[in-house]
Scaffold this motif. Structure first.
Motif, PDB file in Angstrom:
ATOM      1  N   SER A 209      38.930  73.243  33.864  1.00  0.00           N
ATOM      2  CA  SER A 209      38.409  74.182  32.874  1.00  0.00           C
ATOM      3  C   SER A 209      36.890  74.033  32.857  1.00  0.00           C
ATOM      4  N   PRO A 210      36.156  74.876  33.627  1.00  0.00           N
ATOM      5  CA  PRO A 210      34.693  74.752  33.667  1.00  0.00           C
ATOM      6  C   PRO A 210      34.082  75.205  32.346  1.00  0.00           C
ATOM      7  N   THR A 211      33.243  74.342  31.767  1.00  0.00           N
ATOM      8  CA  THR A 211      32.717  74.584  30.428  1.00  0.00           C
ATOM      9  C   THR A 211      31.193  74.608  30.445  1.00  0.00           C
ATOM     10  N   PRO A 212      30.594  75.799  30.451  1.00  0.00           N
ATOM     11  CA  PRO A 212      29.125  75.868  30.348  1.00  0.00           C
ATOM     12  C   PRO A 212      28.673  75.346  28.995  1.00  0.00           C
ATOM     13  N   MET A 213      27.571  74.589  29.003  1.00  0.00           N
ATOM     14  CA  MET A 213      27.098  73.980  27.759  1.00  0.00           C
ATOM     15  C   MET A 213      25.661  73.512  27.955  1.00  0.00           C
ATOM     16  N   PRO A 214      24.779  73.728  26.979  1.00  0.00           N
ATOM     17  CA  PRO A 214      23.424  73.190  27.094  1.00  0.00           C
ATOM     18  C   PRO A 214      23.455  71.669  27.223  1.00  0.00           C
ATOM     19  N   LEU A 215      22.546  71.125  28.002  1.00  0.00           N
ATOM     20  CA  LEU A 215      22.513  69.683  28.228  1.00  0.00           C
ATOM     21  C   LEU A 215      22.354  68.918  26.921  1.00  0.00           C
ATOM     22  N   GLU A 217      23.745  69.335  24.217  1.00  0.00           N
ATOM     23  CA  GLU A 217      24.991  69.204  23.470  1.00  0.00           C
ATOM     24  C   GLU A 217      25.999  68.279  24.143  1.00  0.00           C
ATOM     25  N   VAL A 218      25.686  67.814  25.356  1.00  0.00           N
ATOM     26  CA  VAL A 218      26.663  67.078  26.155  1.00  0.00           C
ATOM     27  C   VAL A 218      26.996  65.721  25.534  1.00  0.00           C
ATOM     28  N   TYR A 219      25.989  65.001  25.051  1.00  0.00           N
ATOM     29  CA  TYR A 219      26.227  63.655  24.508  1.00  0.00           C
ATOM     30  C   TYR A 219      27.287  63.694  23.402  1.00  0.00           C
ATOM     31  N   THR A 220      27.077  64.559  22.423  1.00  0.00           N
ATOM     32  CA  THR A 220      28.015  64.648  21.292  1.00  0.00           C
ATOM     33  C   THR A 220      29.378  65.155  21.744  1.00  0.00           C
ATOM     34  N   SER A 221      29.384  66.112  22.670  1.00  0.00           N
ATOM     35  CA  SER A 221      30.657  66.682  23.141  1.00  0.00           C
ATOM     36  C   SER A 221      31.478  65.648  23.900  1.00  0.00           C
ATOM     37  N   LEU A 222      30.823  64.797  24.681  1.00  0.00           N
ATOM     38  CA  LEU A 222      31.532  63.703  25.350  1.00  0.00           C
ATOM     39  C   LEU A 222      32.049  62.704  24.327  1.00  0.00           C
ATOM     40  N   GLN A 223      31.205  62.375  23.380  1.00  0.00           N
ATOM     41  CA  GLN A 223      31.546  61.382  22.363  1.00  0.00           C
ATOM     42  C   GLN A 223      32.765  61.814  21.552  1.00  0.00           C
ATOM     43  N   GLN A 224      32.833  63.113  21.220  1.00  0.00           N
ATOM     44  CA  GLN A 224      33.902  63.630  20.370  1.00  0.00           C
ATOM     45  C   GLN A 224      35.108  64.126  21.157  1.00  0.00           C
ATOM     46  N   GLY A 225      35.024  64.091  22.481  1.00  0.00           N
ATOM     47  CA  GLY A 225      36.152  64.525  23.302  1.00  0.00           C
ATOM     48  C   GLY A 225      36.268  66.033  23.440  1.00  0.00           C
ATOM     49  N   VAL A 226      35.214  66.750  23.105  1.00  0.00           N
ATOM     50  CA  VAL A 226      35.218  68.210  23.293  1.00  0.00           C
ATOM     51  C   VAL A 226      35.301  68.536  24.784  1.00  0.00           C
ATOM     52  N   ILE A 227      34.645  67.714  25.605  1.00  0.00           N
ATOM     53  CA  ILE A 227      34.754  67.826  27.056  1.00  0.00           C
ATOM     54  C   ILE A 227      35.211  66.471  27.597  1.00  0.00           C
ATOM     55  N   ASP A 228      35.816  66.508  28.799  1.00  0.00           N
ATOM     56  CA  ASP A 228      36.297  65.267  29.422  1.00  0.00           C
ATOM     57  C   ASP A 228      35.231  64.615  30.294  1.00  0.00           C
ATOM     58  N   GLY A 229      34.274  65.422  30.759  1.00  0.00           N
ATOM     59  CA  GLY A 229      33.254  64.860  31.630  1.00  0.00           C
ATOM     60  C   GLY A 229      32.218  65.888  32.012  1.00  0.00           C
ATOM     61  N   VAL A 230      31.311  65.449  32.890  1.00  0.00           N
ATOM     62  CA  VAL A 230      30.205  66.317  33.301  1.00  0.00           C
ATOM     63  C   VAL A 230      30.021  66.267  34.814  1.00  0.00           C
ATOM     64  N   ASP A 231      29.613  67.390  35.350  1.00  0.00           N
ATOM     65  CA  ASP A 231      29.107  67.525  36.716  1.00  0.00           C
ATOM     66  C   ASP A 231      27.589  67.557  36.552  1.00  0.00           C
TER      67      ASP A 231
END
Length: 352
Positions: A209-215, A217-231
């Motif tokens: 599930s490719p998820t576009p997101m501003p950089l 926002e990535v820290y919080t999204s990883l921390q909260q499990g909104v996303i599983d990881g980053v490319d």
């Protein structure tokens, strides 16, 4: 006596009228001509050439370090003729906004990701094809190639000229809970990506599930499990402190991340051949610095991340991904001759 005074008055008035007439007209025309000369950009060598340059990366990023090298090279060659204003960190808007400003001449130069350019020209998806190079040296040979520079021809509908590239190096996988070693490890994972049609297609084939997101926002999204990881490129992991929320790192080197150096083409055409040569030489100096810096910094970043508490390091099974790689290469090469030529050149460089 009165007649003599009247005659003298007439002479004085006539002289004053003459001075206010033709003389001022000539002076006005001269000022107008000088203004035009100053605006053409083709006047005397003493004229200052102002260059307003923008990009989205933070001041500490390698692109901005390379732009400082670009500025230093200009000053060394032209002794203060060029005056640069650098606007990093998206100060002038996002990449789409800045491309429009460059097209309109509101900014003079920019460094823009090839992912963003692929939104307006499919040819730049060439740089988003997975596993096209194995080393920084191969990448440099590729970006200096005719096939790579020919991609800029596809931007003919824009008022821009391509001068070269800067890179952020290879991209890796950083995950929150699970390692990425095989294609199945990506199955049904939410992965933050920089959006582009080619990347979305590649990851959807892997059932991601490719998820576009501003950089930002990535820290919080990883921390909260909104996303599983980053490319993500290695250069962004440390300054964004993503190692605090992602503890499973695979230095997969699956994409080589490029930015294109563009200049407003109308501005370029007003420059003398000598000034164009100076700029091209300075761009080459910046690119040389960029690739040398990346080779060193990437190794240093990997060592730092390996030593982070709780960080686990994994190796990607490249062969297991090959069917997915072949599929997207064949699809894009089949529908775009620029990409076909680019991939052929990449294969030639890898085989040398």
């Amino acid at each position: 006596m009165a007649k003599k005074l009247w005659f003298l008055s007439v002479i004085i008035v006539s002289m004053l009228l003459a001075a206010c007439g033709g003389g001022n007209s000539e002076s006005a025309n001269t000022t107008e001509t000088n203004t035009e000369t100053a605006n053409t950009g083709t006047g005397s060598s003493e004229e200052t050439i102002n260059l307003k340059i923008a990009n989205i990366t933070q001041p500490v990023h390698s692109w901005n370090q390379s732009l400082e090298v670009f500025e230093e090279s200009l000053q060394e060659q032209a002794d203060g003729k060029f005056n640069l204003e650098l606007f990093p960190g998206g100060q002038l808007g996002n990449e789409a906004d800045m491309l429009q400003q460059l097209d309109q001449g509101n900014i003079d130069m920019m460094v823009i990701t090839t992912a963003q350019l692929s939104e307006v020209s499919e040819s730049f998806a060439s740089w988003l094809m997975p596993f096209i190079v194995d080393t920084h040296e191969q990448a440099y040979d590729l970006w200096m190639s005719e096939e790579s520079m020919n991609l800029f021809d596809s931007l003919s509908s824009y008022n821009v000229k391509g001068l070269g590239y800067l890179s952020s190096g290879f991209r890796w996988y950083l995950m929150r809970d699970e390692a990425i070693k095989l294609p199945d490890d990506l199955d049904r994972k939410s992965l933050r990506i920089t959006p582009s049609p080619a990347k979305v297609e590649y990851y959807r084939a892997l059932n991601v599930s490719p998820t576009p997101m501003p950089l930002t926002e990535v820290y919080t999204s990883l921390q909260q499990g909104v996303i599983d990881g980053v490319d993500i490129d290695s250069e962004s992991i440390i300054p964004e402190r993503l190692y605090e929320t992602g503890k499973h790192l695979t230095p997969s080197n699956h994409i080589y991340w490029q930015g294109a150096i563009l200049i407003n083409s109308e501005l370029w055409e007003t420059l003398t051949e000598e000034d164009q040569e100076v700029i091209n030489s300075a761009v080459t100096a910046a690119m040389n610095h960029n690739v040398e810096y990346l080779a060193t910094s990437e190794a240093e970043n990997l060592e730092k991340l390996t030593n982070e508490p709780g960080m686990s390091l994994y190796e990607l099974d490249r062969e297991a991904f090959q069917p997915f790689v072949d599929a997207i290469h064949e699809n894009y090469a089949g529908k775009n001759s620029d990409i076909a030529a680019f991939l052929e050149k990449a294969a030639e460089i890898r085989g040398q």
